[in-house]
Design a protein around this motif. Sequence first.
Motif, short mmCIF file in Angstrom:
data_model
loop_
_atom_site.label_atom_id
_atom_site.label_comp_id
_atom_site.label_asym_id
_atom_site.label_seq_id
_atom_site.Cartn_x
_atom_site.Cartn_y
_atom_site.Cartn_z
N GLU A 1 0.83 -1.21 0.00
CA GLU A 1 0.00 0.00 0.00
C GLU A 1 0.86 1.26 0.00
OE1 GLU A 1 -2.95 0.04 3.10
OE2 GLU A 1 -3.67 -1.95 2.56
N THR B 1 2.46 1.68 -3.39
CA THR B 1 1.44 2.12 -4.36
C THR B 1 1.20 3.62 -4.24
OG1 THR B 1 0.38 -0.04 -4.35
CG2 THR B 1 -0.96 1.82 -5.09
N ALA B 2 1.10 4.11 -3.02
CA ALA B 2 0.89 5.54 -2.79
C ALA B 2 2.07 6.35 -3.33
CB ALA B 2 0.69 5.82 -1.30
N LYS B 3 3.28 5.86 -3.13
CA LYS B 3 4.47 6.57 -3.63
C LYS B 3 4.51 6.59 -5.16
CE LYS B 3 7.15 5.77 0.51
NZ LYS B 3 8.23 5.04 1.15
N VAL B 4 4.16 5.48 -5.77
CA VAL B 4 4.13 5.43 -7.24
C VAL B 4 3.07 6.38 -7.78
CG1 VAL B 4 3.57 3.95 -9.21
CG2 VAL B 4 5.12 3.12 -7.43
N GLN B 5 1.92 6.42 -7.13
CA GLN B 5 0.86 7.34 -7.58
C GLN B 5 1.30 8.80 -7.43
OE1 GLN B 5 -2.37 5.84 -5.17
NE2 GLN B 5 -3.12 4.52 -6.82
N ALA B 6 2.02 9.11 -6.35
CA ALA B 6 2.52 10.47 -6.16
C ALA B 6 3.55 10.80 -7.24
CB ALA B 6 3.14 10.62 -4.77
N GLN C 1 3.63 9.53 -10.21
CA GLN C 1 2.87 9.67 -11.46
C GLN C 1 2.26 11.07 -11.55
OE1 GLN C 1 -0.45 6.97 -11.80
NE2 GLN C 1 -0.57 7.22 -14.01
N ALA C 2 1.72 11.56 -10.44
CA ALA C 2 1.14 12.90 -10.42
C ALA C 2 2.23 13.95 -10.66
CB ALA C 2 0.43 13.16 -9.10
N ASP C 3 3.40 13.76 -10.05
CA ASP C 3 4.52 14.69 -10.26
C ASP C 3 4.95 14.68 -11.73
OD1 ASP C 3 4.55 15.32 -7.58
OD2 ASP C 3 6.28 14.05 -7.10
N GLN D 1 3.15 13.97 -14.30
CA GLN D 1 2.11 14.63 -15.10
C GLN D 1 2.24 16.14 -15.00
OE1 GLN D 1 -0.14 13.20 -17.30
NE2 GLN D 1 -0.32 15.34 -17.88
#
Length: 69
Positions: A35, A38-43, A45-47, A49
Motif C-alpha cells: 500500500e 502504491t501511494a508513492k508510485v501514484q505520487a 505519477q502525479a509529479d 504529469q
Amino acid sequence: MVKNLTQTADHKAVSSELVVDDASSSVRSLAGEVESATAKVQAMQADAQRINDVLASSATSPGSPTCLR
C-alpha cells in the motif's frame, strides 16, 4: 501413553498456531508495504504529469526557446 500422545498433540497444535500467527503477521506487513509503495508510485505519477504539463506549456509559449518547440 495416551497422556503422552495428548501432550505431543497439544504441543504440535500450539507450535502450528505460532507458525500461522507469524505467517499472518508477515502477510499483513507485506500488504502494508505494498500500500505504501502504491501511494508513492501514484505520487510520482502525479509529479510526472505536472512536469509534463509544464514542459508542454513551455513548448507552446511564443517566447520559449526553439529547442522546446
